[in-house]
Design a protein around this motif. Sequence first.
Motif, PDB file in Angstrom:
ATOM      1  N   SER A 166       4.934  11.418  -7.840  1.00 16.41           N
ATOM      2  CA  SER A 166       4.837  10.200  -8.660  1.00 16.41           C
ATOM      3  C   SER A 166       3.430   9.624  -8.608  1.00 16.41           C
ATOM      4  CB  SER A 166       5.846   9.173  -8.173  1.00 16.41           C
ATOM      5  OG  SER A 166       5.703   8.966  -6.775  1.00 16.41           O
ATOM      6  N   VAL A 167       2.485  10.314  -9.246  1.00 14.71           N
ATOM      7  CA  VAL A 167       1.103   9.854  -9.300  1.00 14.71           C
ATOM      8  C   VAL A 167       0.517  10.259 -10.639  1.00 14.71           C
ATOM      9  CG1 VAL A 167       0.237  11.969  -8.179  1.00 14.71           C
ATOM     10  CG2 VAL A 167      -1.125   9.874  -8.095  1.00 14.71           C
ATOM     11  N   GLY A 168      -0.318   9.391 -11.204  1.00 17.55           N
ATOM     12  CA  GLY A 168      -0.929   9.701 -12.498  1.00 17.55           C
ATOM     13  C   GLY A 168      -1.989   8.675 -12.873  1.00 17.55           C
ATOM     14  N   ILE A 169      -2.661   8.941 -13.971  1.00 13.20           N
ATOM     15  CA  ILE A 169      -3.712   8.055 -14.487  1.00 13.20           C
ATOM     16  C   ILE A 169      -3.232   7.473 -15.803  1.00 13.20           C
ATOM     17  CG2 ILE A 169      -6.116   7.902 -15.250  1.00 13.20           C
ATOM     18  CD1 ILE A 169      -6.659  10.418 -13.536  1.00 13.20           C
ATOM     19  N   GLU A 170      -3.321   6.144 -15.911  1.00 16.94           N
ATOM     20  CA  GLU A 170      -2.892   5.452 -17.128  1.00 16.94           C
ATOM     21  C   GLU A 170      -3.808   4.263 -17.362  1.00 16.94           C
ATOM     22  OE1 GLU A 170       1.005   3.057 -18.869  1.00 16.94           O
ATOM     23  OE2 GLU A 170       1.177   4.261 -17.059  1.00 16.94           O
ATOM     24  N   ASP A 171      -4.407   4.203 -18.568  1.00 21.81           N
ATOM     25  CA  ASP A 171      -5.328   3.116 -18.913  1.00 21.81           C
ATOM     26  C   ASP A 171      -6.458   2.988 -17.901  1.00 21.81           C
ATOM     27  OD1 ASP A 171      -3.718   2.489 -21.119  1.00 21.81           O
ATOM     28  OD2 ASP A 171      -2.467   1.143 -19.909  1.00 21.81           O
ATOM     29  N   VAL A 229      -5.180   4.431 -11.596  1.00 23.41           N
ATOM     30  CA  VAL A 229      -4.364   5.439 -10.919  1.00 23.41           C
ATOM     31  C   VAL A 229      -3.159   4.747 -10.318  1.00 23.41           C
ATOM     32  CG1 VAL A 229      -4.301   7.179  -9.094  1.00 23.41           C
ATOM     33  CG2 VAL A 229      -6.400   6.842 -10.417  1.00 23.41           C
ATOM     34  N   ARG A 230      -1.992   5.286 -10.589  1.00 22.10           N
ATOM     35  CA  ARG A 230      -0.760   4.713 -10.043  1.00 22.10           C
ATOM     36  C   ARG A 230      -0.010   5.766  -9.257  1.00 22.10           C
ATOM     37  NH1 ARG A 230      -1.374   2.028 -14.978  1.00 22.10           N
ATOM     38  NH2 ARG A 230      -1.283  -0.266 -14.785  1.00 22.10           N
ATOM     39  N   ALA A 231       0.523   5.351  -8.121  1.00 20.19           N
ATOM     40  CA  ALA A 231       1.277   6.269  -7.268  1.00 20.19           C
ATOM     41  C   ALA A 231       2.416   5.505  -6.615  1.00 20.19           C
ATOM     42  CB  ALA A 231       0.373   6.878  -6.203  1.00 20.19           C
ATOM     43  N   THR A 232       3.501   6.199  -6.382  1.00 19.22           N
ATOM     44  CA  THR A 232       4.626   5.626  -5.644  1.00 19.22           C
ATOM     45  C   THR A 232       4.768   6.355  -4.313  1.00 19.22           C
ATOM     46  OG1 THR A 232       5.773   5.060  -7.697  1.00 19.22           O
ATOM     47  CG2 THR A 232       7.084   5.104  -5.678  1.00 19.22           C
ATOM     48  N   LEU A 233       4.662   5.589  -3.230  1.00 17.03           N
ATOM     49  CA  LEU A 233       4.752   6.148  -1.885  1.00 17.03           C
ATOM     50  C   LEU A 233       6.161   5.958  -1.353  1.00 17.03           C
ATOM     51  CD1 LEU A 233       1.497   4.597  -0.300  1.00 17.03           C
ATOM     52  CD2 LEU A 233       1.716   6.719  -1.612  1.00 17.03           C
ATOM     53  N   PRO A 234       6.776   7.005  -0.812  1.00 20.00           N
ATOM     54  CA  PRO A 234       8.083   6.825  -0.175  1.00 20.00           C
ATOM     55  C   PRO A 234       7.977   5.878   1.017  1.00 20.00           C
ATOM     56  CG  PRO A 234       7.525   9.160  -0.447  1.00 20.00           C
ATOM     57  CD  PRO A 234       6.282   8.386  -0.732  1.00 20.00           C
ATOM     58  N   MET A 249      11.196  -2.688  -4.236  1.00 16.93           N
ATOM     59  CA  MET A 249       9.999  -1.857  -4.051  1.00 16.93           C
ATOM     60  C   MET A 249       8.790  -2.746  -3.788  1.00 16.93           C
ATOM     61  SD  MET A 249       8.251   0.924  -6.643  1.00 16.93           S
ATOM     62  CE  MET A 249       9.646   2.031  -6.564  1.00 16.93           C
ATOM     63  N   THR A 250       7.991  -2.383  -2.787  1.00 18.79           N
ATOM     64  CA  THR A 250       6.766  -3.110  -2.473  1.00 18.79           C
ATOM     65  C   THR A 250       5.682  -2.787  -3.488  1.00 18.79           C
ATOM     66  OG1 THR A 250       7.276  -3.076  -0.116  1.00 18.79           O
ATOM     67  CG2 THR A 250       4.993  -3.438  -0.707  1.00 18.79           C
ATOM     68  N   GLN A 251       4.865  -3.789  -3.822  1.00 22.50           N
ATOM     69  CA  GLN A 251       3.749  -3.611  -4.750  1.00 22.50           C
ATOM     70  C   GLN A 251       2.428  -3.737  -3.993  1.00 22.50           C
ATOM     71  OE1 GLN A 251       4.374  -2.996  -8.105  1.00 22.50           O
ATOM     72  NE2 GLN A 251       6.556  -3.056  -7.559  1.00 22.50           N
ATOM     73  N   ALA A 252       1.458  -2.924  -4.389  1.00 17.08           N
ATOM     74  CA  ALA A 252       0.115  -3.031  -3.810  1.00 17.08           C
ATOM     75  C   ALA A 252      -0.919  -2.726  -4.879  1.00 17.08           C
ATOM     76  CB  ALA A 252      -0.048  -2.080  -2.634  1.00 17.08           C
ATOM     77  N   ARG A 253      -1.929  -3.556  -4.956  1.00 20.39           N
ATOM     78  CA  ARG A 253      -3.046  -3.348  -5.887  1.00 20.39           C
ATOM     79  C   ARG A 253      -4.326  -3.211  -5.063  1.00 20.39           C
ATOM     80  NH1 ARG A 253      -6.612  -6.769  -8.929  1.00 20.39           N
ATOM     81  NH2 ARG A 253      -7.227  -5.800 -10.915  1.00 20.39           N
ATOM     82  N   ILE A 254      -5.020  -2.104  -5.262  1.00 14.83           N
ATOM     83  CA  ILE A 254      -6.233  -1.807  -4.496  1.00 14.83           C
ATOM     84  C   ILE A 254      -7.393  -1.647  -5.462  1.00 14.83           C
ATOM     85  CG2 ILE A 254      -7.320  -0.203  -2.887  1.00 14.83           C
ATOM     86  CD1 ILE A 254      -4.484   0.604  -2.004  1.00 14.83           C
ATOM     87  N   THR A 255      -8.437  -2.427  -5.262  1.00 10.15           N
ATOM     88  CA  THR A 255      -9.616  -2.356  -6.117  1.00 10.15           C
ATOM     89  C   THR A 255     -10.721  -1.589  -5.405  1.00 10.15           C
ATOM     90  OG1 THR A 255      -9.056  -4.494  -7.101  1.00 10.15           O
ATOM     91  CG2 THR A 255     -11.294  -3.686  -7.436  1.00 10.15           C
ATOM     92  N   LEU A 256     -11.252  -0.569  -6.113  1.00  8.58           N
ATOM     93  CA  LEU A 256     -12.356   0.245  -5.610  1.00  8.58           C
ATOM     94  C   LEU A 256     -13.541   0.041  -6.532  1.00  8.58           C
ATOM     95  CD1 LEU A 256      -9.500   1.908  -5.459  1.00  8.58           C
ATOM     96  CD2 LEU A 256     -10.913   3.746  -4.603  1.00  8.58           C
ATOM     97  N   ASP A 257     -14.662  -0.347  -5.971  1.00  8.03           N
ATOM     98  CA  ASP A 257     -15.870  -0.564  -6.767  1.00  8.03           C
ATOM     99  C   ASP A 257     -16.978   0.355  -6.261  1.00  8.03           C
ATOM    100  OD1 ASP A 257     -18.361  -1.655  -7.850  1.00  8.03           O
ATOM    101  OD2 ASP A 257     -17.179  -3.408  -8.428  1.00  8.03           O
ATOM    102  N   ARG A 258     -17.543   1.125  -7.183  1.00 14.48           N
ATOM    103  CA  ARG A 258     -18.589   2.080  -6.822  1.00 14.48           C
ATOM    104  C   ARG A 258     -19.737   1.422  -6.071  1.00 14.48           C
ATOM    105  NH1 ARG A 258     -21.910   3.797 -11.831  1.00 14.48           N
ATOM    106  NH2 ARG A 258     -22.751   1.752 -11.351  1.00 14.48           N
ATOM    107  N   ALA A 301       6.672   2.070  -1.995  1.00 18.72           N
ATOM    108  CA  ALA A 301       5.562   1.194  -2.404  1.00 18.72           C
ATOM    109  C   ALA A 301       4.933   1.726  -3.687  1.00 18.72           C
ATOM    110  CB  ALA A 301       4.514   1.098  -1.299  1.00 18.72           C
ATOM    111  N   GLU A 302       4.816   0.864  -4.658  1.00 21.29           N
ATOM    112  CA  GLU A 302       4.134   1.201  -5.899  1.00 21.29           C
ATOM    113  C   GLU A 302       2.688   0.732  -5.791  1.00 21.29           C
ATOM    114  OE1 GLU A 302       4.823  -0.688  -9.999  1.00 21.29           O
ATOM    115  OE2 GLU A 302       6.098   1.116 -10.016  1.00 21.29           O
ATOM    116  N   VAL A 303       1.764   1.677  -5.841  1.00 22.60           N
ATOM    117  CA  VAL A 303       0.358   1.381  -5.613  1.00 22.60           C
ATOM    118  C   VAL A 303      -0.426   1.576  -6.904  1.00 22.60           C
ATOM    119  CG1 VAL A 303      -1.698   1.993  -4.276  1.00 22.60           C
ATOM    120  CG2 VAL A 303       0.565   2.157  -3.222  1.00 22.60           C
ATOM    121  N   GLU A 304      -1.249   0.583  -7.237  1.00 27.63           N
ATOM    122  CA  GLU A 304      -2.150   0.674  -8.395  1.00 27.63           C
ATOM    123  C   GLU A 304      -3.584   0.649  -7.896  1.00 27.63           C
ATOM    124  OE1 GLU A 304      -1.734  -1.731 -12.233  1.00 27.63           O
ATOM    125  OE2 GLU A 304      -3.448  -2.701 -11.241  1.00 27.63           O
ATOM    126  N   LEU A 305      -4.351   1.662  -8.271  1.00 24.18           N
ATOM    127  CA  LEU A 305      -5.767   1.730  -7.922  1.00 24.18           C
ATOM    128  C   LEU A 305      -6.586   1.304  -9.125  1.00 24.18           C
ATOM    129  CD1 LEU A 305      -5.831   5.198  -6.108  1.00 24.18           C
ATOM    130  CD2 LEU A 305      -5.491   2.940  -5.086  1.00 24.18           C
TER     131      LEU A 305
END
Length: 511
Positions: free
Chosen positions: A484-489, A492-497, A1-10, A437-441
């Motif tokens: 497969s999407v939710g909020i934890e700590d 936001v985490r989501a798994t994309l096919p 599974m591919t991993q991706a981390r995306i940072t969003l700053d206001r 792809a497992e994506v962490e926002l």
Amino acid sequence: MTQARITLDRDFTIGPVPRRLFGSFVEHMGRCVYTGIYEPGHPQADAQGYRRDVLELVKEMGPTVVRYPGGNFVSGYRWEDGVGPREDRPVRIDGAWHSIETNAFGLHEFVDWAKLADVEVMEAVNLGTRGVEEARSLVEYANHPSGTYWSDLRRKNGAEDPFDIKLWCLGNELDGPWQIGHKTADEYGRLAQETAKAMRLVDPSIELVAVGSSNRQMPTFGSWEHSVLTHTYSEVEYISMHAYYQEHAGDAASFLAEAVDMDEFIDGVISTIDAVKAAGKHKNQVDISFDEWNVWYQRGLETEDQPHKVAAGWKPYPRLIEDAYNVTDAVVVGTFLNSLLRHGDRVTIANQAQLVNVIAPIRSEEGGPAWRQSSFWPFARMAALASGQILRLAVDSGKVPTAKFGDVDAVDAAATWDAERGTIAVFLANRSLEESAEVELDLRGLAADRITRAEVLTIPAGGDRLTANTEDNQDAVGLTRLESVGIEDGKVRATLPKLSWAVVEIAAAAS
């Protein structure tokens, strides 16, 4: 599974979302107008001949501005042919698309349709076979209140009030040898400069788009923009870009990465604009109108409707480039929309070409139904949900190899933050043909409350990457819930096919 981390700053923003970014295009080409938006006698036609089924799909898709009437068509078009009583309008040969133009549909009909569709009109003038006088006359006809020859003719033709068209294109693709009235950069630049001045003398409030290169592969790309803007910089607000992409020889991986080319194309045009601005010591800022973009499988114009294949000769509204868009195409369109949004500080107008039937997100049949293509969905969701500020993202993604671009991010992303609505909208594409792809926002300066929308477009059960919607199966490809999407700590985490496009909307507050 591919991993991706995306940072969003206001606090790291690109600029406000330009609403004209979600534009479309109606050209007198093929069946875009006739049997597309306009078909008197159709069971769904209203009293003016507009197809209500198509109109409802247009409203659902949500374009904000529509370019008209071309395209290559405009470079041989006499706008006067499309006004006045229909029975008096001449029938013409359209050399651009090798067809017969009946002129049953013209400026008045389009303006009336645009009001019903709640879209802004973006009008193009003919600088191929015509010039300054015809362009300024058209502005007077469309925008002057009354008391002059052209404005009173508009009133005589049934429109008491001015059309008040603000956005005008100074021709179309005049760098292309295929264009009727093809010109060198200096020839076009001088003509556009003088036309712009004359049009503004009629209506100083209008905004003008100069013609840029027809595509990045043109031998004059770069030098064309530099020469044209050297002549027109003080007279225009925008310069145009056009780009079409397709899958070649089954190389789906490179096709899925073509937004890399779009990014580079935009960045190159911005550099040229800014170089001309600096050299000319200009104070105004010219932006980009990306007024033709899409997936287009350019197989030529060899259709059964073409003149040399029809015994009776040329015909009205032949079938032209009616591409059927599949899952792969929809994901690519989603990445193009991401590219445009990421450049929303300088690309402030964009038009997906075209709206109905001709390489379009909406299809219709003469006397029959209308339906959504796969590419309808990324456009519709971004047009509806992208608002507020465009966020400048930091993306750390696993890679996918491509023959054309080398290793590229498996996950492509764009996002917006709307403080007034209290929502983050994240638009994601998984380019991988093999892996999910497992994506962490990671949200900075923003606190996620709940997921308000999570949808995905991907390969349907029993289908493959080439599955497309058809007249007989109009819902083969569409949006489904992203489970497969939710909020934890706070993240936001989501798994994309694999091979998917998704939108995640998050209710959030500044923190």
